[in-house]
Design an enzyme around this catalytic site. Structure first.
Site, PDB file in Angstrom:
ATOM      1  N   ASN A   9       0.571  -1.171  -0.178  1.00 24.82           N
ATOM      2  CA  ASN A   9      -0.126  -0.102  -0.023  1.00 24.82           C
ATOM      3  C   ASN A   9       0.942   1.287  -0.110  1.00 24.82           C
ATOM      4  O   ASN A   9       1.300   1.569   1.019  1.00 24.82           O
ATOM      5  CB  ASN A   9      -0.760   0.039   1.361  1.00 24.82           C
ATOM      6  N   TRP A  10       0.643   2.044  -1.262  1.00 25.73           N
ATOM      7  CA  TRP A  10       1.702   3.059  -1.297  1.00 25.73           C
ATOM      8  C   TRP A  10       1.379   4.394  -0.641  1.00 25.73           C
ATOM      9  O   TRP A  10       1.981   5.393  -0.522  1.00 25.73           O
ATOM     10  CB  TRP A  10       2.166   3.262  -2.799  1.00 25.73           C
ATOM     11  N   LYS A  11      -0.139   4.213  -0.302  1.00 27.03           N
ATOM     12  CA  LYS A  11      -0.734   5.322   0.242  1.00 27.03           C
ATOM     13  C   LYS A  11      -0.522   6.606  -0.555  1.00 27.03           C
ATOM     14  O   LYS A  11      -0.397   6.662  -1.752  1.00 27.03           O
ATOM     15  CB  LYS A  11      -0.371   5.834   1.650  1.00 27.03           C
ATOM     16  N   HIS A  93      -9.492   0.902   5.105  1.00 26.97           N
ATOM     17  CA  HIS A  93      -8.249   1.185   5.804  1.00 26.97           C
ATOM     18  C   HIS A  93      -8.446   2.118   7.138  1.00 26.97           C
ATOM     19  O   HIS A  93      -8.956   2.669   7.031  1.00 26.97           O
ATOM     20  CB  HIS A  93      -6.964   1.620   4.891  1.00 26.97           C
ATOM     21  N   GLU A  95      -6.753   4.248   7.882  1.00 25.78           N
ATOM     22  CA  GLU A  95      -6.388   5.712   7.767  1.00 25.78           C
ATOM     23  C   GLU A  95      -7.642   6.309   7.004  1.00 25.78           C
ATOM     24  O   GLU A  95      -8.268   7.550   7.166  1.00 25.78           O
ATOM     25  CB  GLU A  95      -5.168   5.922   6.570  1.00 25.78           C
ATOM     26  N   GLU A 163      -4.906  -5.310  10.447  1.00 25.57           N
ATOM     27  CA  GLU A 163      -4.067  -4.299  10.705  1.00 25.57           C
ATOM     28  C   GLU A 163      -4.458  -3.435  12.182  1.00 25.57           C
ATOM     29  O   GLU A 163      -5.025  -2.659  12.034  1.00 25.57           O
ATOM     30  CB  GLU A 163      -4.096  -3.210   9.537  1.00 25.57           C
ATOM     31  N   GLY A 169       2.539   1.886  10.758  1.00 21.58           N
ATOM     32  CA  GLY A 169       3.730   2.912  10.573  1.00 21.58           C
ATOM     33  C   GLY A 169       4.471   3.330  12.027  1.00 21.58           C
ATOM     34  O   GLY A 169       4.985   4.401  12.141  1.00 21.58           O
ATOM     35  N   SER A 209       3.892  -2.479  10.440  1.00 20.20           N
ATOM     36  CA  SER A 209       5.175  -2.505  10.480  1.00 20.20           C
ATOM     37  C   SER A 209       5.567  -3.667   9.986  1.00 20.20           C
ATOM     38  O   SER A 209       6.721  -4.459  10.725  1.00 20.20           O
ATOM     39  CB  SER A 209       5.510  -2.086  11.922  1.00 20.20           C
ATOM     40  N   GLY A 230       2.862  -1.347   4.328  1.00 20.27           N
ATOM     41  CA  GLY A 230       2.940   0.133   3.723  1.00 20.27           C
ATOM     42  C   GLY A 230       4.329   0.636   3.404  1.00 20.27           C
ATOM     43  O   GLY A 230       4.933   0.336   2.572  1.00 20.27           O
ATOM     44  N   GLY A 231       4.936   1.345   4.505  1.00 20.11           N
ATOM     45  CA  GLY A 231       6.199   1.759   4.403  1.00 20.11           C
ATOM     46  C   GLY A 231       7.338   0.959   3.480  1.00 20.11           C
ATOM     47  O   GLY A 231       8.114   1.407   2.576  1.00 20.11           O
TER      48      GLY A 231
HETATM   49  C1  PEP Z   1      -0.604   0.041   6.035  1.00 19.06           C
HETATM   50  O1  PEP Z   1      -0.729   1.072   5.914  1.00 19.06           O
HETATM   51  O2  PEP Z   1      -1.362  -0.866   5.545  1.00 19.06           O
HETATM   52  C2  PEP Z   1       0.809  -0.451   6.721  1.00 19.06           C
HETATM   53  C3  PEP Z   1       0.382  -1.864   7.144  1.00 19.06           C
HETATM   54  O3  PEP Z   1       1.550   0.390   7.006  1.00 19.06           O
HETATM   55  P1  PEP Z   1       3.000   0.067   7.516  1.00 19.06           P
HETATM   56  O4  PEP Z   1       3.767  -1.234   6.867  1.00 19.06           O
HETATM   57  O5  PEP Z   1       3.903   1.289   6.922  1.00 19.06           O
HETATM   58  O6  PEP Z   1       3.060  -0.208   9.015  1.00 19.06           O
END
Ligand code: PEP
Length: 249
Positions: A9-11, A93, A95, A163, A169, A209, A230-231
């Site tokens: 997920n590049w957000k 999600h 967010e 999640e 993050g 994470s 994500g990241g």
């Molecule tokens: C996400 O946004 O779905 C996520 C899991 O982010 P991260 O891996 O950066 O915690």
């Protein structure tokens, strides 16, 4: 057997030059035993799907509207994502739930819209830190699962991503026991609602994470069929070792 899935997920990250990361992933994982999905910002969808050419990396959206068209300024329908080359879409999600006030009901409506356009819905759920600390994690994720995932879900049209909000993050990751507890619970809930055959076909991703250093142990955890990342999905150099850990699991 559920096909393992590594989803990125590049957000709200990534401009044209980021497409080079997709090209690297495509070359590195030509014969992957896993499915790989990258969800870039909507502005890159068309170019991303051209860059990967469907194989082995699939492209997905990060949200869609519940309606197929209409007066919804700034929104995109599932059909539009599909036309731009998406085969999946992340829905609910945390967010989106926090920033846009999305309820379980909204997520369920969007999930149905995704199915109608032939997109796989990656339905996200997870507890906040406060909810975990008050001991209500299973109650929260159980409610989210029941209300966000509509009747008609199966392993072809849906993926569920657990999640924990506090792990996204932050570099904080639940213990493997905590992940197993939630994933086993989700599988049991799916079984009682949809029956064993359908429940066993729905993939359960862990997200929050996930990094090259912790991926292998997470993938060895009960009922974890992959990850939503994500990241660490932004750079092929970080995402590739995660995919490799999944391939080896
Ligand atoms: C996400 O946004 O779905 C996520 C899991 O982010 P991260 O891996 O950066 O915690």
């Amino acid at each position: 057997m559920r096909q393992k899935l590594a989803a990125g997920n590049w957000k709200m990250n990534g401009m044209g030059p980021a497409l080079a990361e997709l090209e690297t992933l495509t070359k590195t994982h030509k014969k992957s035993a896993c499915e790989i999905l990258i969800c870039p910002p909507a502005t890159l969808l068309s170019r991303a799907s051209e860059a990967v050419n469907g194989n082995p990396v699939a492209i997905g959206g990060q949200d869609c509207h519940a309606n197929s068209s209409g007066a919804h300024t700034g929104d995109l329908s599932a059909e539009m994502l599909r036309e731009a080359g998406a085969t999946a879409v992340i829905l609910g999600h945390s967010e989106r739930r926090a920033d846009h006030g999305e309820s379980n009901k909204t997520v369920a409506a969007k999930t149905m819209a995704a199915w109608e356009s032939g997109l796989i819905a990656v339905v996200c759920l997870g507890e906040t830190l406060e909810e975990r600390e008050s001991g209500s994690t299973l109650k929260i994720v159980g409610t989210q699962l029941a209300a966000s995932l509509p009747d008609g879900a199966n392993g072809v049209n849906s993926v569920v991503a657990y999640e924990p909000v506090w792990a996204i993050g932050t570099g904080k990751v639940p213990t493997l026991e905590q992940i197993a507890e939630v994933h086993n619970f989700l599988r049991t809930e799916l079984t009682s609602r949809f029956g064993e055959e359908i429940a066993d076909s729905i993939r359960l991703l862990y997200g929050g994470s996930v990094k090259p250093g912790n991926a292998a142990e997470i993938f060895a955890t009960s009922n974890v069929d992959g990850a939503l990342v994500g990241g660490a999905s932004l750079k092929a150099a970080d995402f590739s070792p995660i995919i490799q850990a999944l391939e080896a699991s």
